[in-house]
Write a protein that holds these residues in place. Structure first.
Motif, PDB file in Angstrom:
ATOM      1  N   GLN A   1       3.419  -3.429   0.522  1.00 56.34           N
ATOM      2  CA  GLN A   1       3.766  -4.188  -0.435  1.00 56.34           C
ATOM      3  C   GLN A   1       4.640  -2.949  -0.786  1.00 56.34           C
ATOM      4  O   GLN A   1       5.784  -3.329  -0.570  1.00 56.34           O
TER       5      GLN A   1
ATOM      6  N   SER B   1      -2.529  -5.462  -6.680  1.00 56.06           N
ATOM      7  CA  SER B   1      -1.317  -4.352  -5.729  1.00 56.06           C
ATOM      8  C   SER B   1      -2.600  -2.722  -6.032  1.00 56.06           C
ATOM      9  O   SER B   1      -3.314  -2.634  -6.727  1.00 56.06           O
ATOM     10  N   TYR B   2      -2.622  -2.239  -5.076  1.00 52.37           N
ATOM     11  CA  TYR B   2      -4.000  -0.915  -4.607  1.00 52.37           C
ATOM     12  C   TYR B   2      -2.851   0.069  -4.937  1.00 52.37           C
ATOM     13  O   TYR B   2      -2.051  -0.183  -3.095  1.00 52.37           O
TER      14      TYR B   2
ATOM     15  N   CYS C   1      -3.922  -1.253  -9.351  1.00 52.49           N
ATOM     16  CA  CYS C   1      -2.495  -1.493 -10.065  1.00 52.49           C
ATOM     17  C   CYS C   1      -2.765  -2.530 -10.817  1.00 52.49           C
ATOM     18  O   CYS C   1      -1.822  -2.986 -11.970  1.00 52.49           O
TER      19      CYS C   1
ATOM     20  N   HIS D   1       1.883   1.175  -1.739  1.00 49.57           N
ATOM     21  CA  HIS D   1       1.103   0.305  -2.685  1.00 49.57           C
ATOM     22  C   HIS D   1       0.695  -0.569  -1.098  1.00 49.57           C
ATOM     23  O   HIS D   1       1.789  -1.400  -0.321  1.00 49.57           O
TER      24      HIS D   1
ATOM     25  N   TYR E   1      -2.221  -4.636   0.312  1.00 46.17           N
ATOM     26  CA  TYR E   1      -3.266  -5.280  -0.363  1.00 46.17           C
ATOM     27  C   TYR E   1      -3.386  -6.079   0.908  1.00 46.17           C
ATOM     28  O   TYR E   1      -3.000  -6.164   1.722  1.00 46.17           O
TER      29      TYR E   1
END
Length: 289
Positions: free
Chosen positions: A34, A54-55, A86, A106, A108
């Motif tokens: 992202q 998101s991670y 997140c 970020h 996903y």
């Protein structure tokens, strides 16, 4: 709940940031980026947000940061890494006089959420790596991903997905100290594995292993799990089920005979165990095979 964010974007001019807008195909097929970057962020840099799908991973290269996540506070010095979901409230900021230098990404999609759950199984979002940045695989993977975005082509999303998967695997490997060589595995663990491979037809308990190897059963359980990937009794069950699958598919032995062959004299228990491990009953597995 709705996404919200507050932030101060106090980073140096030579910091890098790439924002992606993935296609629907990319989102359906891949782990995807992202946003990604390399920041040198000076005070009063901070980000505060919640409810973002998101991670986020950050690796501190120099300087010092602070993270508040799920009600806990963490100081982030060189070599500290955090990986967070997140969706939960987070607040991170620079707290050193020099810029907080970091790699961050970020991500996903794909199996990111499953790998995050494996990473977070101990409930701690932060861990420390002793490797210098220039020697750390995680740092190199982030830098490679940043470079790839600047030269994007039809293959980039495919390659990036593989690199992201490698990055997330590396987080788990480093956090749980799985970056060992074959030579690091204790000899008794290798002997125990060989014993289970040869005697899976028998009924074996942890107490039996404690007696055979003259070690505390809890230590055996811990060491075997670390170096082989699962506890010894789970490993034994896996061997039994794998052999049962072979007999179901390639012999005419009855299910009762197969159960006895792998050391289980309770046929109902064997059927439950087999279904639990494979998602189907022994008879259905034989029919489908």
């Amino acid at each position: 709940m709705n996404y919200w964010e507050n932030a101060n974007h106090a980073w140096t001019k030579d910091s890098k940031r790439v924002i992606n807008t993935p296609s629907n195909k990319t989102k359906s097929l891949f782990n995807y980026i992202q946003e990604i970057g390399h920041f040198k962020a000076y005070q009063p840099y901070y980000t505060e947000r919640a409810n973002l799908p998101s991670y986020l991973m950050k690796l501190t290269l120099s300087g010092t940061g602070h993270l508040n996540y799920k009600g806990q506070d963490y100081i982030l010095d060189q070599g500290d890494i955090f990986f967070i979901d997140c969706q939960h409230y987070q607040h991170y900021k620079t707290i050193s006089d020099i810029p907080w230098e970091m790699d961050w990404i970020h991500v996903y999609g794909g199996i990111t959420s499953q790998l995050y759950e494996e990473y977070n199984k101990d409930g701690n979002p932060v861990f420390h790596t002793n490797a210098l940045p220039e020697e750390n695989t995680i740092h190199h993977l982030v830098q490679t991903l940043i470079k790839d975005q600047s030269k994007a082509n039809a293959r980039t999303d495919f390659h990036s997905s593989v690199k992201i998967h490698e990055l997330l695997n590396e987080l788990i490997i480093q956090k749980y100290h799985l970056d060992f060589s074959i030579d690091d595995i204790p000899q008794y663990i290798l002997e125990l594995k060989e014993y289970l491979d040869s005697h899976f037809h028998n009924v074996i308990t942890l107490n039996d292993l404690e007696h055979l190897f003259h070690l505390n059963k809890y230590q055996i359980n811990k060491d075997f799990s670390k170096y082989i990937g699962l506890p010894p009794i789970d490993y034994l069950i896996t061997k039994k089920v794998s052999h049962a699958k072979d007999l179901l598919r390639y012999t005419d032995l009855s299910i009762q005979e197969i159960s006895l062959n792998i050391g289980i004299d309770n046929f109902a228990y064997f059927s439950r165990l087999f279904k639990n491990k494979t998602g189907m009953t022994p008879s259905f597995f034989r029919k489908e095979g």
